[in-house]
Each structure stands twice: as C-alpha cells, then as structure tokens.
Design a protein around this motif. Sequence first.
Motif, mmCIF file in Angstrom:
data_model
loop_
_atom_site.group_PDB
_atom_site.id
_atom_site.type_symbol
_atom_site.label_atom_id
_atom_site.label_comp_id
_atom_site.label_asym_id
_atom_site.label_seq_id
_atom_site.Cartn_x
_atom_site.Cartn_y
_atom_site.Cartn_z
ATOM 1 N N ASP A 126 -5.724 4.127 12.710
ATOM 2 C CA ASP A 126 -5.114 4.000 11.386
ATOM 3 C C ASP A 126 -3.772 3.282 11.528
ATOM 4 O O ASP A 126 -3.053 3.467 12.518
ATOM 5 C CB ASP A 126 -4.870 5.373 10.758
ATOM 6 N N LEU A 127 -3.424 2.480 10.535
ATOM 7 C CA LEU A 127 -2.144 1.781 10.552
ATOM 8 C C LEU A 127 -1.123 2.624 9.801
ATOM 9 O O LEU A 127 -1.284 2.887 8.603
ATOM 10 C CB LEU A 127 -2.277 0.406 9.897
ATOM 11 N N ILE A 128 -0.084 3.065 10.490
ATOM 12 C CA ILE A 128 0.961 3.882 9.878
ATOM 13 C C ILE A 128 1.950 2.946 9.188
ATOM 14 O O ILE A 128 2.631 2.154 9.839
ATOM 15 C CB ILE A 128 1.669 4.748 10.932
ATOM 16 N N VAL A 129 2.018 3.038 7.867
ATOM 17 C CA VAL A 129 2.830 2.109 7.082
ATOM 18 C C VAL A 129 4.208 2.678 6.782
ATOM 19 O O VAL A 129 5.210 1.976 6.832
ATOM 20 C CB VAL A 129 2.109 1.741 5.767
ATOM 21 N N SER A 130 4.273 3.974 6.463
ATOM 22 C CA SER A 130 5.558 4.522 6.051
ATOM 23 C C SER A 130 5.547 6.037 6.097
ATOM 24 O O SER A 130 4.496 6.676 6.026
ATOM 25 C CB SER A 130 5.902 4.061 4.629
ATOM 26 N N LEU A 147 -2.975 2.862 6.314
ATOM 27 C CA LEU A 147 -4.121 2.014 6.018
ATOM 28 C C LEU A 147 -5.205 2.406 7.010
ATOM 29 O O LEU A 147 -5.046 2.209 8.216
ATOM 30 C CB LEU A 147 -3.763 0.538 6.174
ATOM 31 N N PRO A 148 -6.293 3.018 6.538
ATOM 32 C CA PRO A 148 -7.309 3.517 7.471
ATOM 33 C C PRO A 148 -7.930 2.406 8.309
ATOM 34 O O PRO A 148 -8.044 1.263 7.868
ATOM 35 C CB PRO A 148 -8.360 4.145 6.542
ATOM 36 N N ARG A 149 -8.334 2.769 9.512
ATOM 37 C CA ARG A 149 -9.036 1.825 10.370
ATOM 38 C C ARG A 149 -10.306 1.366 9.659
ATOM 39 O O ARG A 149 -11.055 2.184 9.115
ATOM 40 C CB ARG A 149 -9.399 2.507 11.695
ATOM 41 N N PRO A 150 -10.582 0.061 9.646
ATOM 42 C CA PRO A 150 -11.671 -0.464 8.802
ATOM 43 C C PRO A 150 -13.039 0.141 9.068
ATOM 44 O O PRO A 150 -13.842 0.287 8.150
ATOM 45 C CB PRO A 150 -11.665 -1.966 9.129
ATOM 46 N N ASP A 151 -13.338 0.510 10.302
ATOM 47 C CA ASP A 151 -14.686 0.979 10.605
ATOM 48 C C ASP A 151 -14.851 2.481 10.430
ATOM 49 O O ASP A 151 -15.880 3.046 10.778
ATOM 50 C CB ASP A 151 -15.078 0.597 12.031
#
Length: 203
Positions: A121-125, A197-201
């Motif tokens: 997962d992409l940590i945005v904030s 932002l969740p990992r796409p898969d």
Amino acid sequence: MALTGAREIKRDSRVLAHLANTPGDAQVHQIGAALGLRDRSVARSLDRLTDDGLAVSLDTDDQPLPLRTYRPADHPTTLSIRHVDFHPVIVTATTDHPAAHPALTRPDLRIVRADSVRPGDLIVSAFAATPDGRLRSTDYFACGAYPAIPQPYDPECGCGVCGTPEVEGLEGTVVLSTSYPWESCDPWPADELVLVLPRPDLP
C-alpha cells in the motif's frame, strides 16, 4: 438534542462536497434544498468549515441567513470527493511531489487504520489531531508518499523511535516501514488513521 460528533462530521462533509461540486458560489438555502437540510443546520456546518479554513463566507453578518453565500477555500477545480469504506476523503489542496500527486486523483484512495495497512500500500498521509465533531485534516510528508513494508513491532529495537511514548497505542503499535524513507522504523499506534492508496493487485 445535540448531534453526535460523527453525525456532524458527516453533515459537514456533505456540505463541503456540495460546495466543491457546485459551479460558482452557493447560498445557504440552495445547499439546504439540494441536501434536504434545514438552513440553520447548513449554516452551522458552514461556520465550522469556515473556522477550519475549508470554506469562505462572501457576506457580512447582516445578510439574512438563507442568502449568505459561500465558496470553497480553494479553487473548486482543486477539490475532489472520494467516499470509500464510509470515510469521506476530501482533497482540498494538492502537492507537487511526484509520488503523492498522482494518488490524490485516484478513486481508490482510502482511509484505514494503521493495523489495516497492507504490504505494498502507498502511504500518502497521516491525520492531525482534531477536536471532536470536526473534519480530520492531513498534511503531506516532505518525503512524499512511500510504500508500506509492515514489520513486527519491537520496542527494544534501538532505532530511536520504537518504544517512545508517542507511538504506543491503546490497541498496540504497528511498524509500517523500516529505514525508508527515514533512517529509523516507522511505528504507528494501531488505531491511528492513515491515508493510503491500496496496492493495485489487492482488493
């Protein structure tokens, strides 16, 4: 009877979403008619949003309440509304960081607890502390968004951050990354909210 904090937040988010998606400015009675809310309820939400810097009043106090006019604090084209997992994500300002900027327009942007962040997962904030009954606000990391690599929490790891009181949560602590983007672990209280932002898969 006073509204609970959760209901106030939901109403405030609906009012702000309407402002964001309304071309030009909007009057209290127009917002109320569109959302099925009383003018006074709309006005209370707008007062909170104005205090929090998310809306701007264009009138003086002597203007009749139904005719008071508001607009979003930022230009409407910079706002986007996302409703994911019952958490409203309202983007009111962007960042030029190449890792974070693209994430802000993605429909799968979501708010999760730290212990629900998954590898990749992409940590945005993170979210700032906010008084009860107010919309939670975030800021962007100077390093930009970064991928989550969850690890077991060890308060004795010696990184200089793990084991400090600030990261000890009532429901435990999780480590979302080690050594990147900082030269230490990245521990979070388990129940702290994270914009990801969740990992796409992954579903």
